[in-house]
Every structure is written in C-alpha cells, then in structure tokens.
Design a protein around this motif. Sequence first.
Motif, mmCIF file in Angstrom:
data_model
loop_
_atom_site.group_PDB
_atom_site.id
_atom_site.type_symbol
_atom_site.label_atom_id
_atom_site.label_comp_id
_atom_site.label_asym_id
_atom_site.label_seq_id
_atom_site.Cartn_x
_atom_site.Cartn_y
_atom_site.Cartn_z
ATOM 1 N N TYR A 149 0.863 -1.180 0.000
ATOM 2 C CA TYR A 149 0.000 0.000 0.000
ATOM 3 C C TYR A 149 0.898 1.229 0.000
ATOM 4 C CZ TYR A 149 -4.382 -2.435 1.004
ATOM 5 O OH TYR A 149 -5.500 -3.203 0.921
ATOM 6 N N ALA A 150 0.396 2.332 -0.558
ATOM 7 C CA ALA A 150 1.195 3.566 -0.565
ATOM 8 C C ALA A 150 0.281 4.782 -0.597
ATOM 9 C CB ALA A 150 2.128 3.589 -1.776
ATOM 10 N N ILE A 151 0.879 5.920 -0.226
ATOM 11 C CA ILE A 151 0.201 7.209 -0.302
ATOM 12 C C ILE A 151 1.249 8.242 -0.717
ATOM 13 C CG2 ILE A 151 0.571 7.725 2.154
ATOM 14 C CD1 ILE A 151 -2.229 9.094 2.131
ATOM 15 N N MET A 152 0.828 9.174 -1.527
ATOM 16 C CA MET A 152 1.692 10.255 -1.978
ATOM 17 C C MET A 152 1.419 11.499 -1.125
ATOM 18 S SD MET A 152 3.286 8.710 -4.374
ATOM 19 C CE MET A 152 4.161 9.969 -5.288
ATOM 20 N N ARG A 153 2.406 12.378 -1.032
ATOM 21 C CA ARG A 153 2.287 13.587 -0.216
ATOM 22 C C ARG A 153 1.047 14.402 -0.584
ATOM 23 N NH1 ARG A 153 7.069 17.683 -0.565
ATOM 24 N NH2 ARG A 153 7.991 15.643 -0.774
ATOM 25 N N ASN A 154 0.753 14.522 -1.863
ATOM 26 C CA ASN A 154 -0.359 15.360 -2.296
ATOM 27 C C ASN A 154 -1.721 14.689 -2.141
ATOM 28 O OD1 ASN A 154 -0.026 13.496 -4.274
ATOM 29 N ND2 ASN A 154 0.171 14.943 -5.957
ATOM 30 N N GLU A 155 -1.775 13.499 -1.601
ATOM 31 C CA GLU A 155 -3.051 12.810 -1.386
ATOM 32 C C GLU A 155 -3.517 13.104 0.020
ATOM 33 O OE1 GLU A 155 -2.215 8.744 -2.392
ATOM 34 O OE2 GLU A 155 -2.086 9.185 -4.504
#
Length: 166
Positions: free
Chosen positions: A160-166
């Motif tokens: 799983y991952a998340i980007m800063r702008n999310e």
Amino acid sequence: MPILETKRLVLRRFCQDDLKDICAWEEYAIDPCTQLDAQAFLDFCFQSYSKWGMGPWGMFLKTDRMMVGNSGFCRIDLKQNCGEVNYFVTRQYRRQGLASEALKAMLKFGFEEIGLARIQARCSPDNISSERVMQKTGMQFERIISTEISNDESRDENLYAIMRNE
C-alpha cells in the motif's frame, strides 16, 4: 528523533527501562517474548537511533503511559524520496484505532518533517486488520509483491502507498 503526539498517544524513543513492558507485549500470545528477545529489539532500536538518528517509536497511551506497541520508518530512501512504515499494537489494545492514529502521525512526520513524496507499508495478504489500518489512513493498494525469506522460500505481501499530495 522527535516525540510525536496524537489525541491518545505519545510516540517516543525507547529506553532501557522499557524492557519489562516489551516482554509483556506478547503476554497473551502462544509464543511469548523472552527477555532476550526484548533486549535484542531494544538493542536494534538503540543502534538505529545511533546510526540513522531514527528508529522505532514506542507507542504509549497518554492516559496511563502504558506501552501499547511500536511504530516507525523501517526504510527511507532519500534518493527516491520514499519511506516505508510499520506498526505493531499488542494484542490487548487492538481494535481501538491506535495503529491508525500512530500511522497518521507518522505520515504527517514523513511528509512534513522528512519531506518524503511517497510513504508505503506492506502486510501479509491474510492480515486484514493491518490492511484496514492502511486504508483508513488513505493508503491505496498497489500490488502484491513477493519477498524472499530464504534462498528457496518467499512470501507474498500486499503493498500500500500514499503520496504527499493525497
């Protein structure tokens, strides 16, 4: 390594005085943690703090300072601007949203203080609770990866991952 605080938790460096609490983490498990195991974990933490300036945070309840687990960045790749996090909540404190609360604090720290662009986490496909923690914090399923355990054995993990702008 700063102390992180949430509504219910304080995340701080481990100290030698935490040994007894770490031994109690698996008190109700089938294979309890021994003092040697706990000391090996603490030694790993101390080496991480010394070598990288970071390591696992102990997860403590604000109300009674009870240690309920740990969380941290297990990998940071500054060239790729990516970090990987992990977390553990001891059995008797699970299902209370504490892992999600700690993970949100780590995401904020990783994006705002370290300046990471991407943060990821992984778990075994059958660890539904851990997947739910990642989902609750906005992380998105990316793919199943195969991790080598030994020369002739590997295991699948959900990434799983998340980007800063999310």
